[in-house]
Each structure stands twice: as structure tokens, then as C-alpha cells.
Scaffold this motif. Sequence first.
Motif, short mmCIF file in Angstrom:
data_model
loop_
_atom_site.label_atom_id
_atom_site.label_comp_id
_atom_site.label_asym_id
_atom_site.label_seq_id
_atom_site.Cartn_x
_atom_site.Cartn_y
_atom_site.Cartn_z
N SER A 163 28.55 -3.08 -16.35
CA SER A 163 27.31 -3.86 -16.80
C SER A 163 27.26 -3.70 -18.19
CB SER A 163 26.34 -3.93 -15.83
OG SER A 163 25.62 -2.28 -16.34
N ALA A 220 32.47 -5.23 -9.56
CA ALA A 220 31.38 -5.69 -10.33
C ALA A 220 31.19 -7.37 -10.29
CB ALA A 220 31.54 -5.41 -11.85
N ASN A 221 32.41 -7.95 -10.27
CA ASN A 221 32.26 -9.49 -10.18
C ASN A 221 31.89 -10.11 -8.94
OD1 ASN A 221 33.12 -9.84 -12.73
ND2 ASN A 221 35.22 -9.93 -12.32
N ARG A 224 28.17 -9.29 -8.02
CA ARG A 224 27.34 -10.56 -8.67
C ARG A 224 27.04 -11.70 -7.77
NH1 ARG A 224 30.86 -9.39 -13.40
NH2 ARG A 224 29.68 -7.76 -14.71
N LYS A 225 27.98 -11.96 -6.76
CA LYS A 225 27.85 -13.12 -5.79
C LYS A 225 26.63 -12.79 -4.71
CE LYS A 225 32.79 -13.84 -6.07
NZ LYS A 225 34.06 -13.84 -5.63
N SER A 227 22.88 -12.18 -3.78
CA SER A 227 21.56 -12.08 -4.28
C SER A 227 20.90 -10.85 -4.25
CB SER A 227 20.68 -13.37 -3.57
OG SER A 227 20.69 -13.02 -2.26
N GLN A 229 21.57 -7.03 -4.27
CA GLN A 229 22.45 -5.94 -4.87
C GLN A 229 22.76 -4.80 -3.72
OE1 GLN A 229 24.31 -6.23 -7.90
NE2 GLN A 229 23.66 -8.25 -7.41
#
Length: 385
Positions: A163, A220-221, A224-225, A227, A229
Motif C-alpha cells: 500500500s 492487495a488488489n 480492495r474489492k 468494503s 477489510q
Amino acid sequence: MVFVRQIIVSDASSFLSRAVCIATRYSAVRRQFGSKNGGPEIQVIDYKTQQSRLFPLIASAYAFRFVGEWLKWLYTDVTQRLQASDFSTLPEAHACTAGLKSLTTTATADGIEECRKLCGGHGYLCSSGLPELFAVYVPNCTYEGDNTVLLLQVAKFLMKTVSQLPSEKKQVGTTTTYFGHLEHHMKFQSDVQKAEDWLKPSAILGVFEARSVRMSVTCANNLRKFSNQEEGFSELSADLVEAAIAHCQVIIVSKFIKKLEQEIPGYGVKQQLEVLCFIYALFLLHKHQGDFLATKCITPKQAHLANEQLRYLYAKVRPNAVSLVDSFNHTDHLLGSILGRYDGNVYQKLYEEAWKDPLNDSVIIDGYHDYIRPLLKRQLQIARL
């Protein structure tokens, strides 16, 4: 915890080296099948299946020793920084000790059990020393942190590292420096064209670092999908564990290679350590071949060449296998193993050990006259009727 975990990593090499010492010495003594014209049978250690299981464990014992030395230096460095109120390297120290503790203890516990299997039926004997060694060591996989939980902590450290990549902020720590070359690793493609190319440290490090970066970036990608974490981290925990393992393997391989850049005394010693280094790295590449292929770091042909080179390296280790485990300098008293005796006098000692069994104290075992004989006598009477 950081202190204890770095001690555990060093101990992993000690315990695994004891197991491989026993298995290697016994494999050199044990002969089975393949005799020609009435000659002696083949030494078990000469079978390729035995070598492919045993030699990577010898290489692992050395790899864990060298990474343990580095981890001790890291702990000392962090301690000195803390005394000066510098907390910048503490997160890296926590991640390194957690991940390496997990990786080395799991590999060592599995390795000790594999060594028992490599000794055949005799490996199950208490006098082999292996069952007790496994029983004493296996708790390492859970105390000072469950190994899976520790890898998830490493994964959090990696996700934070990823990040921060777009920022200009200077990275603190040495083990994640390769993440700073994100664009290079995302475009990386191994240039190995023949089996010998895998003997280049740059070729090895290139694919290991690229795999680690791509697996971490993918996680990591995907995170991000979500909401939420925490929900995402839980859902992707299996992938995150694999990414953490990939990063820890980069550390161990890189420290092994770094060790070989130093001056190593002794004729031919450095060359043998180089062989073990490449065996360790290529064995991991073979074991995690799916990850390397899925991340497109290597092609199927390059994976085949790696396996071909690995078989060649096994042949290079064979003449010095016993010497490599003798160099750990484990005494017969420490090993406590009939199979791993330094003098190789295994079968005579196995025979002597069998006579120590309480069942062999007398010709007629205890309880025969009280229980077995009356039972046999009753059955005889029934048979006559």
C-alpha cells in the motif's frame, strides 16, 4: 517474543541437522536390491528417489543455519536501535521472526518425519532416535505463535508494504527492498534458456522475488474489492498465507546466497555450499512450481530445465553427503541413534539393543505360567473332547 522466535529459527537447523545426519549415515550403510552376479546390493543412498528426498533436507539444514545467523544480527541491531528510541525497524523484525519461525519449524517437523521414513522400518524404532526427536521438536510449530497465524501477521506487513509503494516515502528495512522495484518485477520474465543458467544467483533471486511481489500485489488488489477489510482478509487468508511463505522463502534464499559471497575457509567447502544453495532454491521452485507458473515468472520449459539441473546437483552432492552431515559435529551421544552411528556399525548394535528389551531377559516371558500356559492347556483339553 522476537527474541525467542529468533532462537527457535536457529534451533530448527540444529534439530533438522540431527535428523538428516541419522538418515544420511544409515542410507549409506543400508543396502537393498539391485545386486548383480551375487555381488553386494546397492546402497540405499544411491537411489535417486532417496536422494531427491534426503539431499534437499541437508540443504535446508544449512539454509536455516545461515538465516538464523542473520536473524540474530537483526535482533541485535533492533535492540540497539530501541535503546536509542528508534522504533523504525521493529515492524520488520517482528515480521521476519514470525514468518521465519513459522517456515523453519514447519519444514523441520516435516523433515524429521521424512527422515524417519527414509530409514524404513528401522526408523520407527525408539533406538533410531527419530521418534523421540520428532516428539520433542513438533511443539515448536505451535508455541510462541501458531504457524498459520504468524504467516497471517507477515501477510499484514506485506499488505502495508504494498500500500505504501506508490508513495515517495523511503522504505525502512532490508527484506522488502525488492518491493521497491515494483514495475520491474511485474514485467519480469526469466531469461533461463538452458539448465546451467539456473546456477546463476541472479536467475534464482529474480524468479523468487518476482513471484513474491506478484502474489502480494494480487492479494492487495483482491482486498480492495471488499468494503470491509477484515472480512476480505478473512476470505483471502489462504492466499495471504501463500504470499507470506513466498516472501519468507525470498529471505532464506537471499541470505544463503549472501553467505556464499563471504570468504569461506577450507578447500572445496564453498563449492559444496554453492551446490546446496542451488539445491535448496531449485527444490523450492519445484515444490511450488504451480505458483511460479501461475504468476508467469517462468515457462513450463524453464520449469523442466530447473528439474533437470536439480537432478544433476544431486549427483554432485552424493560423494560428499556423509561428510556434509558429519560437519555438523553431532556426537553419537547427542544423536542417541543406533542408525546414525559415526562408525557405521549399525546392525551389530541393533542386535545388541534388541537384547536389552525386557522380553528377552528370560527364555520364558513373565506371565507365561500364570496366564498363557493355563489357557493353552484348557484349549488342549477341549480339543481332546
